[in-house]
Scaffold this motif. Structure first.
Motif, short mmCIF file in Angstrom:
data_model
loop_
_atom_site.label_atom_id
_atom_site.label_comp_id
_atom_site.label_asym_id
_atom_site.label_seq_id
_atom_site.Cartn_x
_atom_site.Cartn_y
_atom_site.Cartn_z
N VAL A 154 -0.61 -7.27 9.17
CA VAL A 154 -2.14 -6.40 9.37
C VAL A 154 -2.83 -7.17 10.50
CG1 VAL A 154 -4.32 -5.73 8.21
CG2 VAL A 154 -2.04 -5.52 6.88
N LYS A 155 -3.00 -6.42 11.57
CA LYS A 155 -3.92 -6.62 12.78
C LYS A 155 -5.22 -5.84 12.53
CE LYS A 155 -0.17 -8.06 15.68
NZ LYS A 155 0.65 -7.81 16.56
N LEU A 156 -5.04 -4.86 12.03
CA LEU A 156 -6.31 -3.76 11.67
C LEU A 156 -6.20 -3.44 10.44
CD1 LEU A 156 -8.37 -2.03 12.77
CD2 LEU A 156 -6.91 -0.15 13.42
N MET A 157 -7.29 -3.47 9.55
CA MET A 157 -7.49 -2.98 8.43
C MET A 157 -8.50 -1.87 8.18
SD MET A 157 -5.88 -3.35 5.02
CE MET A 157 -6.30 -2.35 3.77
N ILE A 158 -8.06 -0.74 7.70
CA ILE A 158 -8.72 0.55 7.78
C ILE A 158 -9.09 0.78 6.43
CG2 ILE A 158 -8.92 2.96 8.40
CD1 ILE A 158 -6.49 2.04 10.30
N PHE A 159 -10.30 1.41 6.09
CA PHE A 159 -10.78 1.61 4.76
C PHE A 159 -11.45 2.98 4.69
CE2 PHE A 159 -11.03 -2.99 5.45
CZ PHE A 159 -10.47 -3.53 4.08
N ASP A 160 -11.34 3.63 3.71
CA ASP A 160 -11.80 4.95 3.25
C ASP A 160 -13.15 4.41 2.77
OD1 ASP A 160 -12.51 7.51 2.62
OD2 ASP A 160 -11.59 7.44 0.64
N ASP A 175 1.16 -2.22 12.49
CA ASP A 175 0.09 -3.40 12.72
C ASP A 175 -1.13 -3.23 11.74
OD1 ASP A 175 1.36 -4.71 14.98
OD2 ASP A 175 0.38 -3.20 16.41
N CYS A 176 -1.01 -2.17 11.09
CA CYS A 176 -2.14 -1.49 10.29
C CYS A 176 -2.08 -1.52 8.86
CB CYS A 176 -2.41 -0.46 10.73
SG CYS A 176 -3.05 -0.05 12.39
N GLY A 177 -3.08 -1.75 8.14
CA GLY A 177 -3.07 -1.60 6.71
C GLY A 177 -4.28 -0.48 6.42
N TYR A 178 -3.99 -0.01 5.30
CA TYR A 178 -5.00 1.11 5.08
C TYR A 178 -5.28 1.34 3.51
CZ TYR A 178 -7.29 5.86 4.88
OH TYR A 178 -8.24 6.70 4.42
N MET A 179 -6.46 1.29 2.96
CA MET A 179 -7.12 1.45 1.66
C MET A 179 -7.60 2.77 1.34
SD MET A 179 -9.16 -1.47 -0.35
CE MET A 179 -9.45 -1.30 -2.27
N GLY A 180 -6.89 3.78 0.55
CA GLY A 180 -7.72 4.73 0.27
C GLY A 180 -7.29 5.02 -1.32
N ASP A 181 -8.01 6.15 -1.50
CA ASP A 181 -7.90 6.53 -3.14
C ASP A 181 -7.55 8.09 -3.41
OD1 ASP A 181 -10.50 7.61 -2.05
OD2 ASP A 181 -11.09 7.58 -4.03
N ASP A 182 -7.11 9.11 -2.43
CA ASP A 182 -7.07 10.21 -2.84
C ASP A 182 -6.00 10.80 -2.02
OD1 ASP A 182 -7.17 12.67 -4.29
OD2 ASP A 182 -9.34 12.97 -3.96
N VAL A 183 -5.48 11.94 -2.30
CA VAL A 183 -4.24 12.65 -1.66
C VAL A 183 -4.62 12.76 -0.05
CG1 VAL A 183 -3.43 13.46 -3.60
CG2 VAL A 183 -5.01 14.85 -2.34
N ILE A 184 -5.95 13.06 0.36
CA ILE A 184 -6.36 13.11 1.49
C ILE A 184 -5.89 11.68 2.41
CG2 ILE A 184 -8.73 12.19 1.21
CD1 ILE A 184 -9.47 14.38 3.61
N ASP A 185 -5.71 10.73 1.81
CA ASP A 185 -5.30 9.43 2.58
C ASP A 185 -3.77 9.24 2.64
OD1 ASP A 185 -8.18 8.40 2.30
OD2 ASP A 185 -7.94 8.34 0.32
#
Length: 171
Positions: A8-14, A101-111
């Motif tokens: 992870v070089k970029l962490m993306i959050f909902d 290069d990315c991580g993503y943290m989400g909580d619903d189907v839209i993610d």
């Protein structure tokens, strides 16, 4: 999971359900309120100081989110993202990185469209089972109650930056 977090070089959050508890609070005047966790905020600052870039992609539009992002020094904020994949692709072009290069943290189907493409996908315990199935990691803490901090610490530990981040507090 540790191998994915190392990349992870970029962490993306909902936001709603991840950085907050997912509740939507409104005043009688129609103003929206959100509660952000201060431990999460410090975790985000530590992660950023370790060299990981931070971003927000959220489906809602809110001045509160813009203010929180400014407060935390998060430069990449995509609000009103009804098509999160399109916002993600735009973000990749903006920062010059690939999905791996990315991580993503989400909580619903839209993610899910973004979660299915990144190197490190994270969700929270309250997420629907389908979302959890596509996560490399499901936090022990709930959204808005330390889940973001948990992920920040996990990434720093996997990238061997945790000890340096803690050193000033342990001297």
């Amino acid at each position: 999971m540790i191998e994915q977090a190392k990349q992870v070089k970029l962490m993306i959050f909902d936001v709603d359900g991840v950085m907050t508890d997912g509740g939507l609070y409104f005043t009688d005047a129609g103003e929206e309120l959100k509660a952000f966790n201060s431990l999460d905020g410090h975790g985000l600052k530590m992660l950023q100081n370790s060299g990981v870039k931070l971003a927000i992609i959220t489906g809602r539009q809110s001045q509160l989110v813009a203010h929180r992002a400014r407060n935390l020094g998060i430069d990449y904020v995509h609000q009103g993202a009804h098509d999160k994949l399109a916002s993600f692709q735009s973000l990749l072009a903006e920062v010059g990185l690939s999905a791996q290069d990315c991580g993503y943290m989400g909580d619903d189907v839209i993610d899910l469209p973004v979660m299915r493409r990144v190197a490190f996908a994270v969700s929270v315990p309250a997420a629907p089972e389908l979302v959890q199935q596509y996560a490399h990691y499901v936090t022990g803490r709930q959204g808005g109650h330390g889940a973001v901090r948990e992920v920040c610490e996990l990434i720093m530990q996997s990238q061997n930056t945790w000890d340096a981040a803690m050193a000033p507090y342990l001297e």
